[in-house]
Design a protein around this motif. Structure first.
Motif, PDB file in Angstrom:
ATOM      1  N   GLN A   1       0.773  -0.966  -0.023  1.00 12.44           N
ATOM      2  CA  GLN A   1       0.084  -0.040  -0.076  1.00 12.44           C
ATOM      3  C   GLN A   1       0.909   1.420   0.073  1.00 12.44           C
ATOM      4  OE1 GLN A   1      -0.086  -2.505   2.314  1.00 12.44           O
ATOM      5  NE2 GLN A   1      -2.080  -3.031   2.666  1.00 12.44           N
TER       6      GLN A   1
ATOM      7  N   GLY B   1      -0.244   5.695  -4.085  1.00 12.53           N
ATOM      8  CA  GLY B   1      -1.376   5.338  -2.902  1.00 12.53           C
ATOM      9  C   GLY B   1      -2.727   5.533  -3.070  1.00 12.53           C
TER      10      GLY B   1
ATOM     11  N   ARG C   1      -5.340   4.235  -4.333  1.00 13.39           N
ATOM     12  CA  ARG C   1      -6.216   3.168  -3.643  1.00 13.39           C
ATOM     13  C   ARG C   1      -6.518   3.160  -2.298  1.00 13.39           C
ATOM     14  NH1 ARG C   1      -5.524  -2.104  -6.677  1.00 13.39           N
ATOM     15  NH2 ARG C   1      -7.172  -1.230  -8.002  1.00 13.39           N
ATOM     16  N   SER C   2      -5.087   3.334  -1.400  1.00 15.13           N
ATOM     17  CA  SER C   2      -5.132   3.290  -0.110  1.00 15.13           C
ATOM     18  C   SER C   2      -5.906   4.570   0.486  1.00 15.13           C
ATOM     19  CB  SER C   2      -3.737   3.186   0.548  1.00 15.13           C
ATOM     20  OG  SER C   2      -3.117   1.819  -0.188  1.00 15.13           O
TER      21      SER C   2
ATOM     22  N   LEU D   1     -10.528   0.842   5.335  1.00 14.54           N
ATOM     23  CA  LEU D   1      -9.356   0.226   5.686  1.00 14.54           C
ATOM     24  C   LEU D   1      -9.247   0.031   7.197  1.00 14.54           C
ATOM     25  CD1 LEU D   1      -6.326   2.204   3.816  1.00 14.54           C
ATOM     26  CD2 LEU D   1      -7.409  -0.160   3.370  1.00 14.54           C
TER      27      LEU D   1
ATOM     28  N   LEU E   1       0.503   1.985   8.413  1.00 12.90           N
ATOM     29  CA  LEU E   1       0.964   2.639   7.245  1.00 12.90           C
ATOM     30  C   LEU E   1       1.480   4.213   7.209  1.00 12.90           C
ATOM     31  CD1 LEU E   1      -1.817   1.155   4.914  1.00 12.90           C
ATOM     32  CD2 LEU E   1       0.478   0.583   4.726  1.00 12.90           C
TER      33      LEU E   1
END
Length: 186
Positions: A61, A66, A68-69, A78, A86
């Protein structure tokens, strides 16, 4: 959700200042360490890239931008533990990339750090005070602005950016609180 929730955004602003300062300090220290390392200059980015690759094997991730994260954190998709981890991993990965001499910036990573910090804080706050707080996505959005305000020392820009992204006046006051506190403390 409730005017008292602004106090939680103030706490988020303090946390954003800490993350923003940590980002700046770690990046600086990694840069200095690579500078003092007496090896050929073309080897340094390779070592930094190898280290980031190892981090990316465990936490993919943090590779790239990033998006998508970030989207996952903004949508509350998430897990809170993953978002918290992260923060540290992206901070280290970006510091290794830029500090070793590879190309990269700090604006995108500061937004990533902020969204993960805000998402983590929002999930915790909502878990503790569900009647008083909104969802974690609102905190993720404000956290993104607050860490950027701390690292760039641009709180007004961060607040306006959040308004432009959402076209929602309800995010202006929480953003003002968190961004002002984070920029001032940083």
């Amino acid at each position: 959700v409730n005017p008292a929730e602004l106090l939680l955004y103030l706490v988020l602003g303090v946390a954003a200042a800490i993350v923003g300062l940590a980002f700046i300090l770690v990046l600086d220290q990694v840069e200095v360490a690579f500078y003092r390392w007496h090896i050929p200059i073309f080897v340094k980015p390779a070592i930094g890239g190898l280290a980031v690759g190892v981090l990316g094997l465990a936490f993919p991730q943090v590779l790239g931008l990033g998006y998508r994260s970030i989207g996952g954190a903004l949508n509350g998709e998430l897990p809170v533990g993953l978002m918290a981890v992260l923060i540290a991993v992206k901070l280290l990965a970006t510091s290794l990339t830029v500090g070793s001499g590879s190309s990269g910036g700090v604006i995108g990573p500061s937004l990533y750090l902020g969204v993960m910090l805000g998402g983590t804080a929002g999930a915790v706050f909502h878990g503790l005070l569900p009647q008083l707080t909104g969802g974690s996505g609102a905190y993720a959005l404000v956290g993104m602005a607050a860490v950027f305000a701390a690292t760039a020392q641009a709180p007004i820009t961060a607040v306006f950016t959040i308004f432009e992204m959402t076209n929602d006046y309800y995010q202006v006051m929480p953003s003002m609180v968190a961004c002002s506190v984070s920029a001032y403390l940083a």
